[in-house]
Design an enzyme around this catalytic site. Sequence first.
Site, short mmCIF file in Angstrom:
data_model
loop_
_atom_site.label_atom_id
_atom_site.label_comp_id
_atom_site.label_asym_id
_atom_site.label_seq_id
_atom_site.Cartn_x
_atom_site.Cartn_y
_atom_site.Cartn_z
N GLY A 4 -3.57 5.93 -6.77
CA GLY A 4 -3.96 4.36 -5.45
C GLY A 4 -2.89 4.48 -4.86
O GLY A 4 -3.78 3.91 -3.86
N TRP A 25 -2.56 6.48 -2.54
CA TRP A 25 -3.43 7.20 -1.65
C TRP A 25 -3.30 6.89 -0.56
O TRP A 25 -3.64 7.12 0.37
CB TRP A 25 -4.88 7.01 -2.63
CG TRP A 25 -5.72 7.20 -1.54
CD1 TRP A 25 -7.41 8.47 -0.22
CD2 TRP A 25 -6.35 5.83 -1.08
NE1 TRP A 25 -7.61 7.84 -0.05
CE2 TRP A 25 -7.61 6.44 0.46
CE3 TRP A 25 -6.50 5.00 -0.54
CZ2 TRP A 25 -8.24 5.94 1.15
CZ3 TRP A 25 -6.93 3.94 0.27
CH2 TRP A 25 -8.13 3.65 0.95
N HIS A 26 -2.48 5.35 -0.81
CA HIS A 26 -2.72 4.75 0.41
C HIS A 26 -1.14 5.22 1.24
O HIS A 26 -1.25 4.79 2.52
CB HIS A 26 -1.92 3.11 -0.28
CG HIS A 26 -3.29 2.54 -0.35
ND1 HIS A 26 -3.40 2.22 -1.56
CD2 HIS A 26 -4.15 1.75 0.27
CE1 HIS A 26 -4.85 1.54 -1.72
NE2 HIS A 26 -4.49 1.10 -0.74
N GLY A 27 -0.27 5.82 0.63
CA GLY A 27 0.83 6.30 1.67
C GLY A 27 1.51 7.76 0.96
O GLY A 27 1.86 7.37 -0.40
N PHE A 85 -4.07 4.55 6.57
CA PHE A 85 -3.89 5.38 5.15
C PHE A 85 -4.55 6.20 5.34
O PHE A 85 -4.87 6.87 3.45
CB PHE A 85 -3.82 3.98 4.36
CG PHE A 85 -3.02 2.99 4.58
CD1 PHE A 85 -1.49 3.09 4.94
CD2 PHE A 85 -3.67 1.68 4.27
CE1 PHE A 85 -0.91 2.06 4.84
CE2 PHE A 85 -2.66 0.21 4.50
CZ PHE A 85 -1.25 0.76 4.69
#
Length: 477
Positions: A325, A328-330, A477
């Site tokens: 997770g 996934w954001h960056g 993102f």
Amino acid sequence: MLFNSYEFIFVFLPIVFFVYFYLNSKRLTVGAKGFLVFASLFFYSWWNVVYLPLILSSMLFNYVIGNSLAFDNKRGINKGFSKNTILTFGIVCNLALLGYFKYADFFILNLNLVTDIQVEPLNLLLPLAISFFTFQQIAYLVDSYRDETKEYDFLNYALFVTFFPQLIAGPIVHHKEMMPQFASKWNLVKNYRNIALGLFIFSLGLFKKVVIADTFAEWATNGFDRAVTLNLVEAWATSLSYTFQLYFDFSGYTDMAIGIALLFNIKLPINFNSPYKALDIQDFWRRWHITLSRFLRDYIYIPLGGNRKGNFRTYVNLMATFVIGGLWHGAGWTFVFWGFLHGVALCIHRVWQSIGFRLPKVIAWFITFNFVNIAWIFFRAKEWDDAVKVLSSMFSLDNVNFYTYKISSLLVSINGNDKTLGLSVFAFILVLYFNNSMYYYNNNFDKNRKSSLLTSFLLSYAVIEVHRVSVFLYFNF
């Protein structure tokens, strides 16, 4: 095109609204759907038309794979391939597309660091919304594999993927949540209660973004990116500014998306439910970015085994889910570390629960909020040094003199006064004591003079501030 822009508020949205319902009033339902898809693709292309073929190709590919999963293995295009093989192929291709644009340079830079190979970065521009429409379509493929979703009409599928209120930054929706609503004959005519509620929630979201979040953004940027050193008070002011900026920015976007969708009689899933009221970290993730939490739970945590294979495996699954997770954001180690921190916190919470300990609510809230606030530092920092600068100063008494106006120097450089400090107190009151927008979304809204005046005030005040247009944080993102 941004929700918080004059061209969207006064041109794009009114035209799309009136043309869509005009076509439906003439019983041109297919034409209305087609127009909404066209408008959504125009909305997407406004940012950069170069990536329009990318989203179109992605939609066509996933539509074909999804349909192949819906057929019996012994017939048609599935012949010779198992559903597991087709699903794996579809997911791998989606992740490869996301990985190429979002993580290729991250991989190259880290490869250069640990080896003597010096590969030139690709310097790819991240296509808008690629993380969101990729996850949404992966969820569609898995749902098709489970026989929970079937879609044989490409126009319907295109509408599911591109519906412009939720295309850019979510909520991440399921096909079965959306398409029955578009198919309902009752949703093809204007609903004035939905219009009133939609305008109210949109106005509230716009106010959150341009009045509150963008004010905090200036302070957070000053502390993270411009200040060379910070004292204790300035560091806490910086971290809290970003904590509130992120909340009001993303929840504001979600409110606007939900409000716009309501204008078209579509109810998007709730994505925020006062997360800063959470009394533990598990409660926080049940309230923050709810559709992403749902995706991580249903498509990563549970397939990894969830909590079905003993405590140790449960902790491993939690850590893996939140590290993914974070990534996934960056594409950065600060994001990975942020995910790691939340994974550790959830493991500790699970152990704490198993022992049976309970904390007083005030202490539980204080610990939860401060952990989230501190973890956001790594989420926001562009470099490790920025995170260390803020975090170390938050717990240092060096250069602190409470009898001087040192903290005011930070505020004055932004607004010319100390209003931001008052806004911090105001933000705490808002997030802790007031009903959130979802209270009104869930049938607690009255279409009357009071609500009309409040909508007019919020919208008018926010529109005045729209001149300082800024991009939503989750666009990155």
